[in-house]
Motif scaffolding. Structure first.
Motif, PDB file in Angstrom:
ATOM      1  N   SER A   1       0.839  -1.198   0.000  1.00  0.00           N
ATOM      2  CA  SER A   1       0.000   0.000   0.000  1.00  0.00           C
ATOM      3  C   SER A   1       0.870   1.242   0.000  1.00  0.00           C
ATOM      4  O   SER A   1       1.683   1.439   0.903  1.00  0.00           O
ATOM      5  N   MET A   2       0.710   2.081  -1.007  1.00  0.00           N
ATOM      6  CA  MET A   2       1.456   3.332  -1.066  1.00  0.00           C
ATOM      7  C   MET A   2       1.036   4.293   0.044  1.00  0.00           C
ATOM      8  O   MET A   2       1.841   5.078   0.544  1.00  0.00           O
ATOM      9  N   SER A   3      -0.230   4.198   0.462  1.00  0.00           N
ATOM     10  CA  SER A   3      -0.756   5.136   1.450  1.00  0.00           C
ATOM     11  C   SER A   3      -0.044   5.030   2.790  1.00  0.00           C
ATOM     12  O   SER A   3       0.002   5.991   3.556  1.00  0.00           O
ATOM     13  N   ARG A   4       0.530   3.867   3.076  1.00  0.00           N
ATOM     14  CA  ARG A   4       1.243   3.681   4.338  1.00  0.00           C
ATOM     15  C   ARG A   4       2.670   4.233   4.289  1.00  0.00           C
ATOM     16  O   ARG A   4       3.344   4.295   5.303  1.00  0.00           O
ATOM     17  N   ILE A   5       3.112   4.591   3.094  1.00  0.00           N
ATOM     18  CA  ILE A   5       4.509   4.984   2.910  1.00  0.00           C
ATOM     19  C   ILE A   5       4.666   6.475   2.650  1.00  0.00           C
ATOM     20  O   ILE A   5       5.534   7.132   3.225  1.00  0.00           O
ATOM     21  N   SER A   6       3.827   7.016   1.766  1.00  0.00           N
ATOM     22  CA  SER A   6       4.048   8.376   1.283  1.00  0.00           C
ATOM     23  C   SER A   6       2.734   9.011   0.860  1.00  0.00           C
ATOM     24  O   SER A   6       1.773   8.307   0.503  1.00  0.00           O
ATOM     25  N   ASP A   7       2.705  10.345   0.871  1.00  0.00           N
ATOM     26  CA  ASP A   7       1.535  11.080   0.384  1.00  0.00           C
ATOM     27  C   ASP A   7       1.801  11.705  -0.985  1.00  0.00           C
ATOM     28  O   ASP A   7       1.098  12.623  -1.411  1.00  0.00           O
ATOM     29  N   LEU A   8       2.817  11.198  -1.678  1.00  0.00           N
ATOM     30  CA  LEU A   8       3.158  11.731  -2.996  1.00  0.00           C
ATOM     31  C   LEU A   8       2.182  11.276  -4.081  1.00  0.00           C
ATOM     32  O   LEU A   8       2.195  11.826  -5.187  1.00  0.00           O
ATOM     33  N   PHE A   9       1.355  10.280  -3.783  1.00  0.00           N
ATOM     34  CA  PHE A   9       0.453   9.719  -4.778  1.00  0.00           C
ATOM     35  C   PHE A   9      -0.980   9.713  -4.268  1.00  0.00           C
ATOM     36  O   PHE A   9      -1.224   9.524  -3.073  1.00  0.00           O
ATOM     37  N   ALA A  10      -1.905   9.895  -5.188  1.00  0.00           N
ATOM     38  CA  ALA A  10      -3.329   9.789  -4.873  1.00  0.00           C
ATOM     39  C   ALA A  10      -3.811   8.380  -5.177  1.00  0.00           C
ATOM     40  O   ALA A  10      -3.336   7.737  -6.115  1.00  0.00           O
ATOM     41  N   VAL A  11      -4.760   7.915  -4.387  1.00  0.00           N
ATOM     42  CA  VAL A  11      -5.333   6.590  -4.600  1.00  0.00           C
ATOM     43  C   VAL A  11      -6.408   6.678  -5.678  1.00  0.00           C
ATOM     44  O   VAL A  11      -7.295   7.525  -5.619  1.00  0.00           O
ATOM     45  N   ARG A  12      -6.321   5.806  -6.669  1.00  0.00           N
ATOM     46  CA  ARG A  12      -7.358   5.681  -7.699  1.00  0.00           C
ATOM     47  C   ARG A  12      -7.954   4.277  -7.601  1.00  0.00           C
ATOM     48  O   ARG A  12      -7.226   3.298  -7.658  1.00  0.00           O
ATOM     49  N   ARG A  13      -9.256   4.221  -7.483  1.00  0.00           N
ATOM     50  CA  ARG A  13      -9.944   2.934  -7.395  1.00  0.00           C
ATOM     51  C   ARG A  13     -10.683   2.668  -8.699  1.00  0.00           C
ATOM     52  O   ARG A  13     -11.672   3.318  -9.009  1.00  0.00           O
ATOM     53  N   PHE A  14     -10.158   1.709  -9.452  1.00  0.00           N
ATOM     54  CA  PHE A  14     -10.763   1.322 -10.714  1.00  0.00           C
ATOM     55  C   PHE A  14     -11.477  -0.016 -10.541  1.00  0.00           C
ATOM     56  O   PHE A  14     -11.300  -0.707  -9.528  1.00  0.00           O
ATOM     57  N   ALA A  15     -12.261  -0.392 -11.553  1.00  0.00           N
ATOM     58  CA  ALA A  15     -12.983  -1.664 -11.493  1.00  0.00           C
ATOM     59  C   ALA A  15     -12.030  -2.834 -11.335  1.00  0.00           C
ATOM     60  O   ALA A  15     -12.349  -3.835 -10.687  1.00  0.00           O
ATOM     61  N   GLU A  16     -10.825  -2.706 -11.915  1.00  0.00           N
ATOM     62  CA  GLU A  16      -9.867  -3.813 -11.890  1.00  0.00           C
ATOM     63  C   GLU A  16      -8.971  -3.804 -10.654  1.00  0.00           C
ATOM     64  O   GLU A  16      -8.195  -4.732 -10.456  1.00  0.00           O
ATOM     65  N   GLY A  17      -9.040  -2.748  -9.838  1.00  0.00           N
ATOM     66  CA  GLY A  17      -8.204  -2.710  -8.644  1.00  0.00           C
ATOM     67  C   GLY A  17      -7.721  -1.317  -8.312  1.00  0.00           C
ATOM     68  O   GLY A  17      -8.071  -0.329  -8.971  1.00  0.00           O
ATOM     69  N   ILE A  18      -6.885  -1.242  -7.287  1.00  0.00           N
ATOM     70  CA  ILE A  18      -6.368   0.041  -6.796  1.00  0.00           C
ATOM     71  C   ILE A  18      -5.068   0.381  -7.504  1.00  0.00           C
ATOM     72  O   ILE A  18      -4.179  -0.455  -7.652  1.00  0.00           O
ATOM     73  N   VAL A  19      -4.960   1.642  -7.927  1.00  0.00           N
ATOM     74  CA  VAL A  19      -3.771   2.167  -8.599  1.00  0.00           C
ATOM     75  C   VAL A  19      -3.412   3.483  -7.920  1.00  0.00           C
ATOM     76  O   VAL A  19      -4.275   4.156  -7.333  1.00  0.00           O
ATOM     77  N   TYR A  20      -2.136   3.859  -7.983  1.00  0.00           N
ATOM     78  CA  TYR A  20      -1.688   5.115  -7.376  1.00  0.00           C
ATOM     79  C   TYR A  20      -1.226   6.063  -8.471  1.00  0.00           C
ATOM     80  O   TYR A  20      -0.554   5.654  -9.421  1.00  0.00           O
ATOM     81  N   GLN A  21      -1.606   7.353  -8.323  1.00  0.00           N
ATOM     82  CA  GLN A  21      -1.345   8.321  -9.381  1.00  0.00           C
ATOM     83  C   GLN A  21      -0.580   9.527  -8.843  1.00  0.00           C
ATOM     84  O   GLN A  21      -0.937  10.084  -7.800  1.00  0.00           O
ATOM     85  N   LYS A  22       0.458   9.918  -9.560  1.00  0.00           N
ATOM     86  CA  LYS A  22       1.174  11.146  -9.257  1.00  0.00           C
ATOM     87  C   LYS A  22       0.314  12.337  -9.660  1.00  0.00           C
ATOM     88  O   LYS A  22      -0.275  12.332 -10.743  1.00  0.00           O
ATOM     89  N   PRO A  23       0.196  13.346  -8.813  1.00  0.00           N
ATOM     90  CA  PRO A  23      -0.676  14.476  -9.149  1.00  0.00           C
ATOM     91  C   PRO A  23      -0.262  15.169 -10.441  1.00  0.00           C
ATOM     92  O   PRO A  23       0.922  15.194 -10.797  1.00  0.00           O
ATOM     93  N   HIS A  24      -1.246  15.737 -11.118  1.00  0.00           N
ATOM     94  CA  HIS A  24      -0.968  16.568 -12.288  1.00  0.00           C
ATOM     95  C   HIS A  24      -0.348  17.879 -11.839  1.00  0.00           C
ATOM     96  O   HIS A  24      -0.514  18.331 -10.698  1.00  0.00           O
ATOM     97  N   GLU A  25       0.357  18.539 -12.728  1.00  0.00           N
ATOM     98  CA  GLU A  25       1.044  19.779 -12.385  1.00  0.00           C
ATOM     99  C   GLU A  25       0.094  20.893 -11.991  1.00  0.00           C
ATOM    100  O   GLU A  25       0.431  21.794 -11.229  1.00  0.00           O
ATOM    101  N   ASP A  26      -1.130  20.855 -12.537  1.00  0.00           N
ATOM    102  CA  ASP A  26      -2.061  21.940 -12.278  1.00  0.00           C
ATOM    103  C   ASP A  26      -2.921  21.706 -11.036  1.00  0.00           C
ATOM    104  O   ASP A  26      -3.899  22.387 -10.821  1.00  0.00           O
ATOM    105  N   ARG A  27      -2.521  20.702 -10.228  1.00  0.00           N
ATOM    106  CA  ARG A  27      -3.303  20.423  -9.024  1.00  0.00           C
ATOM    107  C   ARG A  27      -2.512  20.751  -7.778  1.00  0.00           C
ATOM    108  O   ARG A  27      -1.310  20.742  -7.790  1.00  0.00           O
TER     109      ARG A  27
END
Length: 289
Positions: free
Chosen positions: A263-289
């Motif tokens: 789980s990335m959430s236990r390690i760092s806040d550099l990524f946002a959690v994305r929950r897709f139908a196929e499973g959990i993925v972690y995403q680096k924020p876009h520059e405009d966010r």
């Protein structure tokens, strides 16, 4: 023969508690990999194997040789002994479905016809990056519109050589559909199957230590990272460093796929959690966010 180190004592290769602690510290500092108490038997057996191969009968002699050898070939040989590389084609297939059904279409909608880069680590003997290549070829309709680069890395040079050669056992291919075997593999000697050259040719293999990656992996031009079942071998400090390096490697908006027990959430806040139908993925924020 004793297989464990006696408390406060030594064993037949001279591996005292103090020597073992020094080895653990050195190996951790160089690789980020730490071994808990349950792995001591495993570690000792592999040290003893390398000592025998290099003609050393006492640990202190071997340890000095391994640390001070200019070429560091023996250290690499020890790393190869210590790493676990069992895998197979289409392992955790839902993540490959997520890649072609959700992640890549999202990227393509933001960057139509743009080149894409996917990084697989640790790639072991190549089953994961070749699975990605096969899945793109068989299931992603957008493939003809994008120039895709597949990068694959490991810290173990022996498995990288095996991956480049592309020979696989029946066990590695167990979950691969029969039709894909026929299209993309050829029978080889000793019951092995060799993946076709056109698939081997699209994957670029490299030796990479995630705690100190080379410049190619710090350019911020990678779109998707598969980093499955690697972070579990690191302690919290090494995990944070590894995740920071992954973030540096990725484009803004890039994605990370981890193993099912990670789980990335236990390690760092550099990524946002994305929950897709196929499973959990972690995403680096876009520059405009």
């Amino acid at each position: 023969m004793r297989d464990e180190i006696d408390a406060g004592g030594t064993d037949e290769i001279g591996l005292t508690e103090a020597n073992y602690a020094a080895f653990e510290e050195f190996f951790y500092r160089k690789t980020g990999i730490s071994f808990d108490v349950s792995k001591r038997y495993f570690v000792r057996k592999r040290i003893a194997r390398r000592m025998q191969a290099t003609g050393h009968d006492r640990f202190r002699s071997y340890f000095s040789f391994m640390r001070l050898e200019p070429s560091q070939d023996e250290f690499q040989a020890l790393v190869n002994e210590m790493t676990v590389n069992e895998t197979y084609f289409f392992r955790e297939e839902h993540q490959f479905r997520c890649l072609v059904d959700t992640i890549l279409p999202e990227i393509a909608s933001r960057r139509p016809n743009a080149p894409l880069t996917i990084w697989s680590m640790p790639c072991a003997t190549g089953e994961e990056p070749y699975s990605i290549a096969l899945y793109l070829l068989e299931h992603w309709k957008g493939l003809p519109d994008h120039d895709v680069t597949l990068l694959a890395s490991d810290i173990d040079t022996s498995v990288l050589n095996a991956a480049r050669n592309g020979y696989f056992s029946e066990r590695s291919l167990h979950y691969l559909p029969a039709a894909l075997r026929v299209r993309h593999f050829r029978p080889a000697k000793n019951g092995k199957h060799r993946i076709n050259y056109d698939i081997r040719d699209v994957v670029e293999f490299a030796k990479v230590n995630l705690l100190s990656p080379p410049a190619r992996f710090r350019q911020g031009d990678i779109d998707v990272v598969f980093c499955r079942n690697l972070l579990i071998y690191f302690d919290q400090q090494a995990q944070r460093r590894a995740v920071e390096n992954i973030a540096e490697a990725l484009r803004p908006g890039g994605y990370v796929l981890l193993g099912h027990s990670e789980s990335m959430s236990r390690i760092s806040d550099l990524f946002a959690v994305r929950r897709f139908a196929e499973g959990i993925v972690y995403q680096k924020p876009h520059e405009d966010r």
